[in-house]
Design a protein around this motif. Structure first.
Motif, PDB file in Angstrom:
ATOM      1  N   THR A  14      -0.794  12.370  11.882  1.00 24.07           N
ATOM      2  CA  THR A  14       0.486  11.721  11.577  1.00 24.07           C
ATOM      3  C   THR A  14       1.044  12.233  10.251  1.00 24.07           C
ATOM      4  OG1 THR A  14      -0.179   9.741  12.775  1.00 24.07           O
ATOM      5  CG2 THR A  14       1.631   9.501  11.210  1.00 24.07           C
ATOM      6  N   LEU A  15       0.184  12.370   9.262  1.00 27.91           N
ATOM      7  CA  LEU A  15       0.633  12.873   7.961  1.00 27.91           C
ATOM      8  C   LEU A  15       1.072  14.330   8.041  1.00 27.91           C
ATOM      9  CD1 LEU A  15      -2.001  11.196   5.638  1.00 27.91           C
ATOM     10  CD2 LEU A  15       0.422  10.609   5.861  1.00 27.91           C
ATOM     11  N   LEU A  39       4.413  14.311   9.571  1.00 28.37           N
ATOM     12  CA  LEU A  39       5.377  13.847   8.585  1.00 28.37           C
ATOM     13  C   LEU A  39       5.744  14.973   7.623  1.00 28.37           C
ATOM     14  CD1 LEU A  39       6.982  11.535   7.319  1.00 28.37           C
ATOM     15  CD2 LEU A  39       4.952  10.970   5.995  1.00 28.37           C
ATOM     16  N   ARG A  40       4.736  15.746   7.223  1.00 30.75           N
ATOM     17  CA  ARG A  40       4.998  16.872   6.315  1.00 30.75           C
ATOM     18  C   ARG A  40       5.901  17.898   6.989  1.00 30.75           C
ATOM     19  NH1 ARG A  40       3.247  18.820   1.537  1.00 30.75           N
ATOM     20  NH2 ARG A  40       3.043  21.067   1.347  1.00 30.75           N
ATOM     21  N   THR A  98       9.448  16.552   6.963  1.00 27.45           N
ATOM     22  CA  THR A  98      10.124  16.609   5.667  1.00 27.45           C
ATOM     23  C   THR A  98      10.595  18.014   5.354  1.00 27.45           C
ATOM     24  OG1 THR A  98       8.052  16.940   4.451  1.00 27.45           O
ATOM     25  CG2 THR A  98       8.847  14.676   4.704  1.00 27.45           C
ATOM     26  N   VAL A 147       6.703   8.263   0.786  1.00 26.89           N
ATOM     27  CA  VAL A 147       6.214   7.512   1.932  1.00 26.89           C
ATOM     28  C   VAL A 147       5.070   6.652   1.436  1.00 26.89           C
ATOM     29  CG1 VAL A 147       5.141   7.676   4.176  1.00 26.89           C
ATOM     30  CG2 VAL A 147       6.839   9.360   3.507  1.00 26.89           C
ATOM     31  N   ASP A 194       3.869   2.569   5.390  1.00 24.10           N
ATOM     32  CA  ASP A 194       4.838   3.226   6.251  1.00 24.10           C
ATOM     33  C   ASP A 194       4.134   4.057   7.309  1.00 24.10           C
ATOM     34  OD1 ASP A 194       6.891   2.212   4.707  1.00 24.10           O
ATOM     35  OD2 ASP A 194       6.896   3.937   3.378  1.00 24.10           O
ATOM     36  N   VAL A 195       3.115   4.769   6.914  1.00 27.01           N
ATOM     37  CA  VAL A 195       2.412   5.646   7.831  1.00 27.01           C
ATOM     38  C   VAL A 195       1.605   4.841   8.839  1.00 27.01           C
ATOM     39  CG1 VAL A 195       0.675   7.453   7.965  1.00 27.01           C
ATOM     40  CG2 VAL A 195       2.336   7.468   6.121  1.00 27.01           C
ATOM     41  N   VAL A 249       9.363   4.659   7.781  1.00 24.13           N
ATOM     42  CA  VAL A 249       9.294   5.587   6.665  1.00 24.13           C
ATOM     43  C   VAL A 249      10.596   5.500   5.898  1.00 24.13           C
ATOM     44  CG1 VAL A 249       9.105   8.024   6.073  1.00 24.13           C
ATOM     45  CG2 VAL A 249       7.744   7.080   7.924  1.00 24.13           C
ATOM     46  N   LEU A 307      13.819   9.655   7.470  1.00 26.24           N
ATOM     47  CA  LEU A 307      12.669  10.154   8.199  1.00 26.24           C
ATOM     48  C   LEU A 307      12.192   9.165   9.266  1.00 26.24           C
ATOM     49  CD1 LEU A 307      10.576  11.594   5.245  1.00 26.24           C
ATOM     50  CD2 LEU A 307      12.210  12.773   6.694  1.00 26.24           C
ATOM     51  N   ILE A 334       9.811  10.224  13.216  1.00 29.23           N
ATOM     52  CA  ILE A 334       8.357  10.210  13.347  1.00 29.23           C
ATOM     53  C   ILE A 334       7.961   9.535  14.648  1.00 29.23           C
ATOM     54  CG2 ILE A 334       6.220   9.303  12.379  1.00 29.23           C
ATOM     55  CD1 ILE A 334       7.464   9.601   9.676  1.00 29.23           C
TER      56      ILE A 334
END
Length: 131
Positions: free
Chosen positions: A68-69, A72-73, A76, A100, A104-105, A110, A114, A118
């Protein structure tokens, strides 16, 4: 009382969601699993069986959080930001006020634009429900 085999899949999902939501270590997750088994009248398995289940599900939750991170990266990197934000970077080139939060994650929204980008499809269902 139910036998462990009939409740194992449900317990695995509960432990994974617990690890995702709380970030607890192996001991706390193990205690959560024992508590859940007792509250749901399930026969306790051997300690090594339960230890392996907890370790497997914590690893799975960690992997899903990492994925997930990473997603997210990637998001972005493709988001077009207004000029005033682009001018507001710290010494490392990161945006100072685009952030973030951990919550949020783990299922909430977020910050900023964003949120709609996601996918939380792989997030354990319990992350979206109450305690």
């Amino acid at each position: 009382m139910k036998d462990f085999a009939s409740a194992e899949a449900e317990l695995a999902g509960k432990v994974r969601a617990h690890a995702w939501n709380t970030g607890d270590g192996p001991t706390a997750c193990f205690q959560y699993a024992v508590r859940w088994l007792r509250q749901n009248d399930v026969l306790l398995p051997g300690i090594s069986t339960l230890t392996r289940l907890v370790a497997r599900e914590r690893e799975r939750a960690t992997r899903e959080l990492h994925d997930t991170l990473v997603a997210l990266r990637r998001i972005t990197r493709v988001v077009t930001l207004p000029e005033e934000i682009l001018d507001d970077r710290d010494d490392l080139g990161h945006f100072a006020h685009v952030r973030v939060q951990a919550s949020d994650v783990r299922g909430a929204q977020v910050v900023g634009s964003l949120a709609s980008s996601i996918s939380m499809a792989r997030t354990p269902r319990a992350c979206f429900s109450g305690p």
